[in-house]
Structure formats: structure tokens, C-alpha cells
Scaffold this active site. Structure first.
Site, PDB file in Angstrom:
ATOM      1  N   GLY A  47      64.212  23.774   2.861  1.00  0.00           N
ATOM      2  CA  GLY A  47      63.064  23.827   4.382  1.00  0.00           C
ATOM      3  C   GLY A  47      62.584  22.564   4.219  1.00  0.00           C
ATOM      4  N   SER A  49      63.001  19.563   6.065  1.00  0.00           N
ATOM      5  CA  SER A  49      63.193  18.709   7.287  1.00  0.00           C
ATOM      6  C   SER A  49      61.764  18.511   8.086  1.00  0.00           C
ATOM      7  CB  SER A  49      64.529  19.016   8.112  1.00  0.00           C
ATOM      8  OG  SER A  49      64.057  20.399   8.562  1.00  0.00           O
ATOM      9  N   GLY A  51      57.320  19.535   8.987  1.00  0.00           N
ATOM     10  CA  GLY A  51      56.278  20.613   8.617  1.00  0.00           C
ATOM     11  C   GLY A  51      55.908  20.250   6.964  1.00  0.00           C
ATOM     12  N   GLU A  74      69.565  22.057  10.400  1.00  0.00           N
ATOM     13  CA  GLU A  74      68.977  21.256  11.796  1.00  0.00           C
ATOM     14  C   GLU A  74      70.378  20.971  12.385  1.00  0.00           C
ATOM     15  OE1 GLU A  74      66.273  20.931  12.520  1.00  0.00           O
ATOM     16  OE2 GLU A  74      65.150  21.200  10.831  1.00  0.00           O
ATOM     17  N   LEU A 138      60.790  27.525   3.522  1.00  0.00           N
ATOM     18  CA  LEU A 138      61.594  27.935   4.685  1.00  0.00           C
ATOM     19  C   LEU A 138      60.543  28.822   5.584  1.00  0.00           C
ATOM     20  CD1 LEU A 138      64.837  29.249   2.990  1.00  0.00           C
ATOM     21  CD2 LEU A 138      64.501  27.162   3.878  1.00  0.00           C
ATOM     22  N   TYR A 232      47.648  37.520  11.518  1.00  0.00           N
ATOM     23  CA  TYR A 232      48.466  37.054  10.191  1.00  0.00           C
ATOM     24  C   TYR A 232      48.153  37.601   9.065  1.00  0.00           C
ATOM     25  CZ  TYR A 232      51.043  33.188   8.001  1.00  0.00           C
ATOM     26  OH  TYR A 232      51.832  32.500   7.345  1.00  0.00           O
ATOM     27  N   VAL A 269      49.619  22.190  12.906  1.00  0.00           N
ATOM     28  CA  VAL A 269      50.450  22.445  14.146  1.00  0.00           C
ATOM     29  C   VAL A 269      51.924  22.131  13.549  1.00  0.00           C
ATOM     30  CG1 VAL A 269      51.500  21.475  16.406  1.00  0.00           C
ATOM     31  CG2 VAL A 269      48.825  21.438  15.739  1.00  0.00           C
ATOM     32  N   THR A 270      52.752  23.077  13.334  1.00  0.00           N
ATOM     33  CA  THR A 270      54.202  22.631  13.148  1.00  0.00           C
ATOM     34  C   THR A 270      55.126  23.819  14.110  1.00  0.00           C
ATOM     35  OG1 THR A 270      54.416  24.590  11.669  1.00  0.00           O
ATOM     36  CG2 THR A 270      53.793  22.570  10.534  1.00  0.00           C
TER      37      THR A 270
HETATM   38  P1  NAD Z   1      58.583  24.250   9.894  1.00  0.00           P
HETATM   39  O1  NAD Z   1      59.145  25.153  11.030  1.00  0.00           O
HETATM   40  O2  NAD Z   1      58.160  23.023  10.194  1.00  0.00           O
HETATM   41  O3  NAD Z   1      59.793  24.247   8.620  1.00  0.00           O
HETATM   42  C1  NAD Z   1      60.785  25.150   8.329  1.00  0.00           C
HETATM   43  C2  NAD Z   1      61.672  24.479   7.717  1.00  0.00           C
HETATM   44  O4  NAD Z   1      62.812  25.556   7.125  1.00  0.00           O
HETATM   45  C3  NAD Z   1      62.585  23.409   8.360  1.00  0.00           C
HETATM   46  O5  NAD Z   1      63.059  22.301   7.376  1.00  0.00           O
HETATM   47  C4  NAD Z   1      63.964  24.295   8.703  1.00  0.00           C
HETATM   48  O6  NAD Z   1      65.046  23.279   8.846  1.00  0.00           O
HETATM   49  C5  NAD Z   1      64.039  24.893   7.419  1.00  0.00           C
HETATM   50  N1  NAD Z   1      64.859  26.367   7.865  1.00  0.00           N
HETATM   51  C6  NAD Z   1      64.575  27.228   8.445  1.00  0.00           C
HETATM   52  N2  NAD Z   1      65.708  27.995   8.479  1.00  0.00           N
HETATM   53  C7  NAD Z   1      66.207  27.711   7.670  1.00  0.00           C
HETATM   54  C8  NAD Z   1      67.731  28.327   7.268  1.00  0.00           C
HETATM   55  N3  NAD Z   1      68.297  29.335   7.685  1.00  0.00           N
HETATM   56  N4  NAD Z   1      68.263  27.698   6.106  1.00  0.00           N
HETATM   57  C9  NAD Z   1      67.758  26.294   5.575  1.00  0.00           C
HETATM   58  N5  NAD Z   1      66.569  26.031   6.237  1.00  0.00           N
HETATM   59  C10 NAD Z   1      65.990  26.563   7.040  1.00  0.00           C
HETATM   60  O7  NAD Z   1      57.440  25.234   9.120  1.00  0.00           O
HETATM   61  P2  NAD Z   1      56.158  25.122   8.437  1.00  0.00           P
HETATM   62  O8  NAD Z   1      55.053  25.396   9.225  1.00  0.00           O
HETATM   63  O9  NAD Z   1      56.349  23.790   7.526  1.00  0.00           O
HETATM   64  O10 NAD Z   1      56.368  26.229   7.296  1.00  0.00           O
HETATM   65  C11 NAD Z   1      56.739  26.130   6.081  1.00  0.00           C
HETATM   66  C12 NAD Z   1      55.914  27.077   5.079  1.00  0.00           C
HETATM   67  O11 NAD Z   1      54.654  26.964   5.120  1.00  0.00           O
HETATM   68  C13 NAD Z   1      56.050  28.772   5.633  1.00  0.00           C
HETATM   69  O12 NAD Z   1      56.291  29.387   4.461  1.00  0.00           O
HETATM   70  C14 NAD Z   1      54.840  28.647   6.386  1.00  0.00           C
HETATM   71  O13 NAD Z   1      54.441  30.097   6.397  1.00  0.00           O
HETATM   72  C15 NAD Z   1      53.980  27.803   5.488  1.00  0.00           C
HETATM   73  N6  NAD Z   1      52.531  27.664   6.095  1.00  0.00           N
HETATM   74  C16 NAD Z   1      52.348  27.197   7.433  1.00  0.00           C
HETATM   75  C17 NAD Z   1      51.440  26.802   7.732  1.00  0.00           C
HETATM   76  C18 NAD Z   1      51.189  26.136   9.214  1.00  0.00           C
HETATM   77  O14 NAD Z   1      50.069  26.213   9.692  1.00  0.00           O
HETATM   78  N7  NAD Z   1      52.309  25.375   9.811  1.00  0.00           N
HETATM   79  C19 NAD Z   1      50.108  27.277   7.070  1.00  0.00           C
HETATM   80  C20 NAD Z   1      50.255  27.655   5.837  1.00  0.00           C
HETATM   81  C21 NAD Z   1      51.554  27.972   5.238  1.00  0.00           C
END
Ligand code: NAD
Length: 391
Positions: A47, A49, A51, A74, A138, A232, A269-270
């Protein structure tokens, strides 16, 4: 062509290659401006790419000097359709890593699938020998296992829950009722966002002999304040995160010597968090409060802090349950008191004063490479950008 943002619901269907490159560079510059971290040297980022995963990769490469192999899902450009932001981010990341003499390769495909696991293992064996860190970041709406596709849902698990939400486009605050997930929906959400696939990855890497002894692995979670709990922590996604936490323990038990953690990160924000009801309004208020207190961090600062202070500074800094807490500033009592005070008063009339909606939009556009200083959006750009390691 001239590329403009096209927003559909909580997603932007276009992305700007020059803007995404500038944003990746901004994150890299931040990490390079900080002291180097003595950390891992060969890192697999699942994952990678966008966030938190992208920022983790940047912290590993430019903070620790690590070689990174990233996996993401992607889409390249096709005709007049731009690539996804994550595609452009990977291209830019590889370019900047190469300029600093750092190994960086990317595998694009479904990380849940056996094929991508095999390809990744083969690439590690060929280029790196072993990895000493695995980052599991991911965030996916669905997962296919064999013939079956499971979809995750963002619902409560108790009674239906009603609270405020915002239509970010019109800035109208209204009430939303989040329905209760069925047992099946909860089980499916756990299947997609729980720890099963993380465990699969770790066991397969270990069995293939490409996991270094004593390697570190980390996955990401969120806890948040009471007002987001029905949505959540106690929602369907929270059940998946509980499973992820249990998996951390199982990984450590099944692969002796591996250090396995869940890091609780700040709400930001992601592309994934934008899709959760109620959360964007909470995030806008949180931004307002944390910026006023000079405590605000984006993904890059959070992930640099994970590497430099929580994981590799001295002994890992965990709480009594074993979590790494990067939400420590978000959860500070003075921050949360202020957030709940604002939450109570908030309505459509005062939302622009009491919440940082502009800051939310700024981050939202940035994720797709728009609204970035120094980028001339009137210029013609070629949307067809190659990721150097993908042929
Ligand atoms: P994001 O959507 O920015 O990133 C998701 C990543 O997963 C991307 O690189 C995407 O290409 C990859 N991905 C998705 N499906 C895939 C697949 N089938 N195969 C390969 N790659 C795949 O999301 P994010 O917010 O950065 O989330 C990442 C982690 O952080 C998650 O576990 C999320 O729950 C956690 N998190 C997020 C927040 C927030 O506020 N955004 C806060 C705490 C924890």
C-alpha cells in the site's frame, strides 16, 4: 493536455502528474530536513502509493536510507484519462530515490492475490535477498479470495447511530443515521480490513526465506474520540481493526524473533478516510484545533515520528496494550475538549468559522496533485507517465 480536478462524491477522478510529483518532493524534503534515523535497510511497503503507506516509504528511504519495494493497486493513464494519483506518486518516488542512489521498485497489482505475493517474493529474492521491515498499509474496499469477493462496509455494530455530518461541497451540516451492519457485513469487513492477509504475507515471506531474522512489521489503525466510536472503533471497521491487533500478537507468536506492531495514527484526509461518514467533519474540526495549538501533523510528519521516535529511536515506545501511539497529540485532553465544544455548537451557519473546511479541501486537492504552490496548472502536461521499474 491541461488537467483539471473532477470531483465525484468523495473522490477526484483526475490527478495531476506535476502536482503529485511536487507533493511527493515536499514530503521527501521534509524528511531530509530532519535528522537521519538508524532504522531498517530493506523495506517492503504494502500500500505504498498514497496516504500513510507512501509517507512510510518516504520515511524509510529518505530517513533511514532504506531500499524499498512497494506494492500498490493503481491505474496508468489511458488516452485522455489521467493515471491515478498513486501511480504518479510511485513514479515520482522512484525518480527521487534513484537521484539519491536508493533502490526503489514498485509492483502494481492486487496485494491480496497469490500472484502478487509470488512476484514480490521473487523480486525480494532477486534484488534484496531479505527484507528487514514490512509495512502493511492497505486500505481497500474489497478483497477477492479464490472465487469470492468480500466487500467492506462502514456501518455501526450497535444500534443505528445518528450524528452530524457535512456535505463538504455545499458546507451544509446535517444529520446522518448510520445503519447497523449485519453479522455477514461485519465478517466481510474483517475479511477485507482485518489481519488475515497481513498474516498470509508474513508467513509466506518467512517460508520463502526472504524475511530477515528479527524483522519489524507494522500495520495501521485508528481509535479516535468517543464521538467517532459508533462509526469507527465500535463500527464494522473497528471490528476489522480489532482483528488486525490480534494478528500482531499472532505474527509475533508464529514467527519467533519478528517484532510486530500496530501503530494508531492520527485522523487525516486520505482517499480512504474521505469515504467515512461523520469523520470528515471531525477531521475539519480537529485540523482547526490542532493548527491553532501548533500541533498539526500531516502523513509525512506522522510517519517520520513513527520511525524516529516510536520504533527506532530507542526501545519501541508502546502503550500498555502494545500499540504505538501516533495519535498522542490528537488525543490530548485539551485538544479533545476543544473539539467536543465545537462539535456541540456547530451548524451550517458557523461551520466555516469553527472548522477548517478550507484546510480539509486543501489536503483533499493536494492528494490528487492540485492546488500546489509552484505548479502552473495552465500548462499542457503529458498524463502518460511511466513508473521506471514497471515495464
Ligand atoms: P490510502 O487510501 O491513502 O492508501 C491505501 C493504499 O492501499 C494505496 O497505496 C493503494 O494503492 C493500496 N491498495 C488498496 N487496495 C489494494 C490492493 N488490493 N492491492 C494492493 N494495494 C492496494 O489509505 P490510508 O488512509 O493511508 O490508509 C492506510 C492505513 O492507515 C489503513 O489501514 C487505514 O485504516 C490506516 N489509518 C488511516 C487513518 C486516516 O485518517 N487516513 C488514520 C489511522 C489509520
Amino acid at each position: 493536455m491541461v488537467i483539471e480536478p473532477k470531483i465525484r462524491g468523495f473522490i477526484c477522478t483526475t490527478a495531476h502528474p506535476v502536482g503529485c510529483r511536487a507533493e511527493v518532493k515536499r514530503q521527501i524534503d521534509y524528511v531530509k530536513s530532519q535528522p537521519a534515523v538508524s532504522g531498517p535497510k530493506k523495506v517492503l511497503v504494502l500500500g505504498c502509493s498514497t496516504g500513510y503507506g507512501l509517507s512510510s516509504r518516504i520515511a524509510a528511504a529518505f530517513g533511514c536510507g532504506a531500499a524499498t519495494l512497494g506494492v500498490a493497486f493503481e491505474r496508468p493513464a489511458a488516452g485522455k484519462r489521467t493515471a491515478t494519483a498513486g501511480w504518479y506518486n510511485c513514479a515520482a518516488f522512484e525518480e527521487f530515490a534513484a537521484a539519491d542512489g536508493l533502490y526503489a521498485q514498485t509492483i502494481n497489482g492486487d496485494a491480496f492475490s497469490p500472484q502478487i505475493k509470488e512476484e514480490t517474493i521473487a523480486r525480494i529474492r532477486r534484488d534484496l535477498g531479505q527484507v528487514d521491515m514490512v509495512i502493511y498499509s492497505l486500505a481497500a474496499p474489497r478483497r477477492t479470495v479464490g472465487e469470492v469477493t468480500y466487500s467492506s462496509v462502514l456501518k455501526t455494530t450497535g444500534e443505528p447511530y445518528t450524528n452530524k455530518t457535512i456535505d463538504l461541497k455545499t458546507r451544509q451540516v446535517s444529520e446522518i443515521t448510520i445503519p447497523q451492519a449485519t453479522e455477514q457485513e461485519i465478517a466481510d469487513t474483517v475479511k477485507v480490513m482485518g489481519g488475515e492477509d497481513w498474516m498470509d504475507w508474513m508467513l509466506q515471506l518467512q517460508n520463502a526465506g526472504v524475511l530477515a531474522p528479527g524483522a519489524t512489521t507494522v500495520a495501521y489503525s485508528y481509535i479516535g474520540p468517543a464521538l467517532t466510536h459508533p462509526m469507527y472503533l465500535n463500527g464494522s471497521i473497528g471490528q476489522a481493526k480489532k482483528h488486525l491487533y490480534q494478528t500482531a500478537g499472532q505474527i509475533a507468536a508464529q514467527i519467533p524473533g519478528v517484532h510486530s506492531y500496530v501503530s494508531v495514527n492520527k485522523a487525516l484526509v486520505t482517499q480512504s478516510s474521505a469515504a467515512i461518514p461523520i469523520v470528515p467533519l471531525y477531521v475539519s474540526i480537529l485540523y482547526k484545533v490542532m493548527k491553532e495549538k501548533d500541533l498539526h501533523e500531516g502523513c509525512a510528519r506522522q510517519m517520520y515520528r513513527l520511525f524516529s521516535q516510536k520504533l527506532f529511536g530507542a526501545a519501541p515506545q508502546t502503550d500498555e496494550q502494545g500499540y504505538l501511539r501516533l495519535d498522542d497529540l490528537e488525543m490530548r485532553p485539551d485538544v479533545q475538549e476543544q473539539v467536543s465544544l465545537i462539535w456541540e455548537q456547530l451548524n451550517s451557519q458557523n461551520v466555516s468559522q469553527l472548522a477548517d473546511i478550507d484546510g480539509y479541501w486543501d489536503d483533499f486537492y493536494r492528494m490528487f496533485g492540485f492546488g500546489i504552490e509552484g505548479v502552473d496548472y495552465k500548462q499542457d502536461v503529458d498524463p502518460d507517465v511511466a513508473i521506471p521499474s514497471i515495464h
